[in-house]
Design an enzyme around this catalytic site. Sequence first.
Site, PDB file in Angstrom:
ATOM      1  N   THR A 217       0.542  10.935   6.584  1.00  0.00           N
ATOM      2  CA  THR A 217       0.478   9.988   5.460  1.00  0.00           C
ATOM      3  C   THR A 217       0.154   8.597   5.987  1.00  0.00           C
ATOM      4  OG1 THR A 217       1.675   9.026   3.585  1.00  0.00           O
ATOM      5  CG2 THR A 217       2.977   9.476   5.538  1.00  0.00           C
TER       6      THR A 217
ATOM      7  N   ASN B 242       1.177   6.125   4.060  1.00  0.00           N
ATOM      8  CA  ASN B 242       2.062   5.366   3.184  1.00  0.00           C
ATOM      9  C   ASN B 242       3.399   5.077   3.887  1.00  0.00           C
ATOM     10  OD1 ASN B 242       4.068   4.812   1.215  1.00  0.00           O
ATOM     11  ND2 ASN B 242       2.773   5.702  -0.379  1.00  0.00           N
TER      12      ASN B 242
ATOM     13  N   GLY C 284       6.054   3.593   2.841  1.00  0.00           N
ATOM     14  CA  GLY C 284       7.221   3.858   2.002  1.00  0.00           C
ATOM     15  C   GLY C 284       7.642   5.322   2.079  1.00  0.00           C
ATOM     16  N   LYS C 285       6.638   6.210   2.031  1.00  0.00           N
ATOM     17  CA  LYS C 285       6.919   7.644   2.103  1.00  0.00           C
ATOM     18  C   LYS C 285       7.492   8.015   3.465  1.00  0.00           C
ATOM     19  CE  LYS C 285       3.544   9.801  -0.894  1.00  0.00           C
ATOM     20  NZ  LYS C 285       2.527  10.866  -0.896  1.00  0.00           N
TER      21      LYS C 285
ATOM     22  N   ASP D  15       2.260  16.110  -1.342  1.00  0.00           N
ATOM     23  CA  ASP D  15       1.279  15.692  -2.343  1.00  0.00           C
ATOM     24  C   ASP D  15       1.923  15.674  -3.708  1.00  0.00           C
ATOM     25  OD1 ASP D  15      -1.722  15.315  -1.842  1.00  0.00           O
ATOM     26  OD2 ASP D  15      -1.116  16.810  -0.364  1.00  0.00           O
TER      27      ASP D  15
ATOM     28  N   TYR E 285       1.837   5.556 -11.742  1.00  0.00           N
ATOM     29  CA  TYR E 285       1.997   5.753 -13.183  1.00  0.00           C
ATOM     30  C   TYR E 285       3.405   5.416 -13.678  1.00  0.00           C
ATOM     31  CZ  TYR E 285      -2.464   8.192 -12.667  1.00  0.00           C
ATOM     32  OH  TYR E 285      -3.776   8.490 -12.385  1.00  0.00           O
TER      33      TYR E 285
END
Length: 198
Positions: free
Chosen positions: A8, A10, A12-13, A76, A153
Amino acid sequence: MKRLLFLTGNAGKLAEASHFFEPLGYQVEPFLIDGEVPIVIEPQSDSLKEVAIAKIEQAKALLNLSGQDGSIFVEDAGLFIDDLNGFPGVNSASVLKQIGLSGILNLMSEITHRGAEFRACAVLFTGNELVFGEGVCRGTITGKTLGESGFGYDPIFSPEGEDSGRTFGQMDRMAKEAFSHRAKALESVKKQLDLLGR
Ligand code: IMP
């Protein structure tokens, strides 16, 4: 400590996975080849699981070539809206970039059934076997954006069971965690590692 290489970009992940897997004896690190997160090809598929498995297979090959070893982790997620036939689904990231939250709300302007779900699929390759975890969070798409917390979202998704009708965008990280598809997927991976005695 076993090495767990998370594919990843990311941060944060990565932090979230570290927090989760460290008590299980895993040291979580980014999956890097020559100091960079490698680019992997996502297959054309409606299934998060198929996409995640394809990524793991490519990561396994890259890891072998580079002579490193360790477990590999991929995760994912996406938003699947009932009356849009699961759109944006596996393409959630690129659709958001292209049409934004306002684009989604416009597409839904005539739709009264607002049901949707976030899905997450996590796959861990232990070196011997693949362990899967899936998580779903049901909810509804609001009529307008509400709140600025979180990402993606979050401002248009209100989870089921949230009595005041708040969106993820109106919750702090801890409150969202109680509903989150990602947390459920990680929990499911953990359960199966326990069952395997890993
Ligand atoms: P990823 O596979 O976890 O990177 O998720 C793909 C895309 O789905 C993200 O870029 C977001 O747009 C969307 N998404 C996934 N999980 C969430 C969530 O918890 N909140 C809001 N959007 C999400």
